[in-house]
Design a protein around this motif. Structure first.
Motif, mmCIF file in Angstrom:
data_model
loop_
_atom_site.group_PDB
_atom_site.id
_atom_site.type_symbol
_atom_site.label_atom_id
_atom_site.label_comp_id
_atom_site.label_asym_id
_atom_site.label_seq_id
_atom_site.Cartn_x
_atom_site.Cartn_y
_atom_site.Cartn_z
ATOM 1 N N LEU A 27 -36.818 -90.522 -54.685
ATOM 2 C CA LEU A 27 -37.263 -90.909 -56.017
ATOM 3 C C LEU A 27 -36.516 -90.217 -57.141
ATOM 4 C CD1 LEU A 27 -41.088 -91.155 -55.473
ATOM 5 C CD2 LEU A 27 -39.421 -92.965 -55.655
ATOM 6 N N SER A 28 -35.783 -89.152 -56.845
ATOM 7 C CA SER A 28 -35.175 -88.398 -57.932
ATOM 8 C C SER A 28 -34.049 -89.188 -58.587
ATOM 9 C CB SER A 28 -34.646 -87.080 -57.383
ATOM 10 O OG SER A 28 -33.915 -86.429 -58.366
ATOM 11 N N GLN A 29 -33.985 -89.097 -59.928
ATOM 12 C CA GLN A 29 -32.922 -89.802 -60.639
ATOM 13 C C GLN A 29 -31.583 -89.121 -60.438
ATOM 14 O OE1 GLN A 29 -33.212 -92.400 -63.292
ATOM 15 N NE2 GLN A 29 -34.991 -92.886 -62.061
ATOM 16 N N ASN A 30 -31.629 -87.817 -60.239
ATOM 17 C CA ASN A 30 -30.404 -87.034 -60.126
ATOM 18 C C ASN A 30 -30.045 -86.900 -58.648
ATOM 19 O OD1 ASN A 30 -28.502 -85.022 -60.095
ATOM 20 N ND2 ASN A 30 -29.430 -83.921 -61.777
ATOM 21 N N LEU A 31 -28.832 -87.289 -58.280
ATOM 22 C CA LEU A 31 -28.489 -87.290 -56.861
ATOM 23 C C LEU A 31 -28.389 -85.884 -56.293
ATOM 24 C CD1 LEU A 31 -25.958 -90.128 -56.197
ATOM 25 C CD2 LEU A 31 -28.189 -89.801 -55.248
ATOM 26 N N VAL A 32 -27.982 -84.928 -57.105
ATOM 27 C CA VAL A 32 -27.910 -83.551 -56.608
ATOM 28 C C VAL A 32 -29.312 -83.041 -56.290
ATOM 29 C CG1 VAL A 32 -27.172 -81.230 -57.146
ATOM 30 C CG2 VAL A 32 -25.811 -83.136 -57.874
ATOM 31 N N ARG A 33 -30.262 -83.397 -57.166
ATOM 32 C CA ARG A 33 -31.647 -83.004 -56.903
ATOM 33 C C ARG A 33 -32.170 -83.713 -55.656
ATOM 34 N NH1 ARG A 33 -34.247 -83.036 -62.451
ATOM 35 N NH2 ARG A 33 -32.720 -81.397 -62.856
ATOM 36 N N ALA A 34 -31.778 -84.958 -55.463
ATOM 37 C CA ALA A 34 -32.180 -85.673 -54.253
ATOM 38 C C ALA A 34 -31.636 -84.975 -53.013
ATOM 39 C CB ALA A 34 -31.675 -87.113 -54.311
ATOM 40 N N ILE A 39 -32.438 -81.373 -48.207
ATOM 41 C CA ILE A 39 -32.293 -80.083 -47.525
ATOM 42 C C ILE A 39 -33.666 -79.472 -47.268
ATOM 43 C CG2 ILE A 39 -31.388 -77.757 -47.823
ATOM 44 C CD1 ILE A 39 -29.037 -78.950 -49.266
ATOM 45 N N MET A 40 -34.590 -79.644 -48.236
ATOM 46 C CA MET A 40 -35.965 -79.181 -48.007
ATOM 47 C C MET A 40 -36.557 -79.848 -46.771
ATOM 48 S SD MET A 40 -38.008 -79.087 -51.582
ATOM 49 C CE MET A 40 -39.646 -79.004 -50.914
ATOM 50 N N THR A 41 -36.380 -81.163 -46.683
ATOM 51 C CA THR A 41 -36.913 -81.891 -45.535
ATOM 52 C C THR A 41 -36.293 -81.402 -44.238
ATOM 53 O OG1 THR A 41 -37.043 -83.770 -46.991
ATOM 54 C CG2 THR A 41 -37.350 -84.186 -44.674
ATOM 55 N N LEU A 42 -34.974 -81.167 -44.254
ATOM 56 C CA LEU A 42 -34.308 -80.733 -43.025
ATOM 57 C C LEU A 42 -34.832 -79.376 -42.588
ATOM 58 C CD1 LEU A 42 -30.683 -81.815 -43.862
ATOM 59 C CD2 LEU A 42 -32.353 -82.982 -42.503
ATOM 60 N N PHE A 43 -35.054 -78.469 -43.549
ATOM 61 C CA PHE A 43 -35.618 -77.171 -43.194
ATOM 62 C C PHE A 43 -37.026 -77.332 -42.642
ATOM 63 C CE2 PHE A 43 -32.472 -74.669 -45.712
ATOM 64 C CZ PHE A 43 -32.174 -73.781 -44.722
ATOM 65 N N GLY A 44 -37.801 -78.250 -43.229
ATOM 66 C CA GLY A 44 -39.154 -78.465 -42.732
ATOM 67 C C GLY A 44 -39.158 -78.973 -41.301
#
Lengths: 171, 106
Positions: A27-34, A39-44
Motif C-alpha cells: 500500500l505504500s506510495q513510496n517504493l523504498v518504504r514498500a 524486509i519487515m515481513t521477511l524478518f517476521g
C-alpha cells in the motif's frame, strides 16, 4: 502453562509484524518504504521459522532474502528511478483497487475454508532436525533437485549478465 | 462447528495472508518494481506453508526444510533475472510502468 502462553505471545507478535510489513509493502506510495515493509515481513517469517525449530532455514532466510534479494530489489528501484517522484507517485485508481481486492479475496475464500476445516491435527512443538541430517538428505535422496537448482541459478546468472550487456539497437 | 485453533492453522493462515497480499500487490501496483515486491511476498508465503506442513505434522522434517530452501533458491534466481529484465525495459521504454509496455518488437 506460562511458557506456552509466552510462546503464543511471541508467535502473535511475529504475526503482527508480518501483517504490518505486508500491508506496508503493497500500500505504500513510496517504493523504498514498500521495500522496508518487505524486509519487515521477511524478518517476521524468519522468526516464524525459528519458532518452528528450524533455525538453519531461518538463518538462510535472513541471508538469502534480506541479504541478497532485497538488495537486488533496492538496486532495481534505484536504477529505474521509480521512487516517489517517479512512476508510482500518483496513486492508482479506485477501480484497480477494487479489482485487486477481488482477485486477492478469491484464493482467500477457497483456500481459507479448506485450511480451516480440512487441516490435519498438528503437533504443538516441532522437533529440531540436525543440519548434518539435512545435508545428507539433500545429497542422497534429493540430489536431483539440488543439482537442478544449481543449474537454474547458473542459467539465471548467465542470462542476467547477457541481458545487462544488451545495447539498444540503432533504428 | 469451528475446529480448535492449532499452531499449524495459524501458520497456514499467515501464509495465505501473504499469498493474498502478494496477489493484491501484483495487480494494484503500476510499476514493475512494485510487482516484484508482490511476487516476493507470495514466494515467501509458499515457503512458510511448506515448512509448517512438514514441521508440525508427522511428515519427515527434512522434506519441508529442503523444500523451503529450494523455494528460496528459485526466488533468488527469479530476482536476479527480474533485475536484468527491469533494466532492459527501463533502457528501451524510459520507464517501468506496466501499461507502457505495449509493443512487441524484436
Amino acid at each position: 502453562m506460562p511458557s506456552q502462553s509466552l510462546a503464543y505471545a511471541v508467535l502473535f507478535g511475529h504475526v503482527a509484524f508480518i501483517v504490518v510489513g505486508a500491508l506496508m509493502t503493497v500500500l505504500s506510495q513510496n517504493l523504498v518504504r514498500a521495500l522496508v515493509g518487505l524486509i519487515m515481513t521477511l524478518f517476521g517469517v524468519a522468526g516464524l521459522f525459528f519458532l518452528m525449530s528450524a533455525p538453519f532455514i531461518g538463518l538462510m532466510q535472513i541471508l538469502i532474502y534480506v541479504g541478497a534479494v532485497s538488495i537486488l530489489i533496492f538496486f532495481a528501484i534505484m536504477l529505474t528511478q521509480s521512487w516517489s517522484s517517479g512512476d508510482e507517485a500518483q496513486g492508482p485508481s479506485r477501480k484497480r483497487a477494487v479489482l485487486a481486492s477481488l482477485t486477492a479475496l478469491a484464493p482467500a475464500l477457497f483456500l481459507g475454508l479448506t485450511i480451516i476445516f480440512k487441516s490435519p491435527p498438528s503437533l504443538l512443538v516441532a522437533e529440531e532436525t540436525e543440519v548434518s541430517a539435512l545435508g545428507r538428505f539433500l545429497l542422497e535422496p534429493y540430489i536431483l533437485p539440488f543439482e537442478l537448482i544449481s543449474l537454474l541459478l547458473t542459467v539465471a546468472m548467465a542470462g542476467a549478465v547477457i541481458l545487462g550487456f544488451e545495447r539498444r539497437k540503432q533504428r | 462447528m469451528m475446529p480448535e485453533v492449532s499452531p499449524m492453522l495459524i501458520y497456514h493462515l499467515v501464509a495465505l495472508f501473504l499469498l493474498c497480499t502478494g496477489l493484491f500487490g501484483v495487480i494494484y501496483r503500476r510499476t514493475l518494481v512494485g510487482m516484484i515486491l508482490g511476487i516476493e511476498l507470495m514466494l515467501n508465503g509458499a515457503g512458510l506453508s511448506i515448512m509448517a506442513s512438514a514441521q508440525l505434522t508427522p511428515t519427515p522434517n527434512e522434506i519441508g526444510q529442503v523444500g523451503t530452501l529450494l523455494v528460496m533458491g528459485i526466488a533468488a534466481a527469479e530476482a536476479t533475472l527480474l533485475l536484468a529484465i527491469v533494466l532492459v525495459v527501463t533502457r528501451r521504454f524510459k520507464g517501468v510502468e506496466a501499461a507502457r509496455l505495449a509493443t512487441m518488437r524484436g
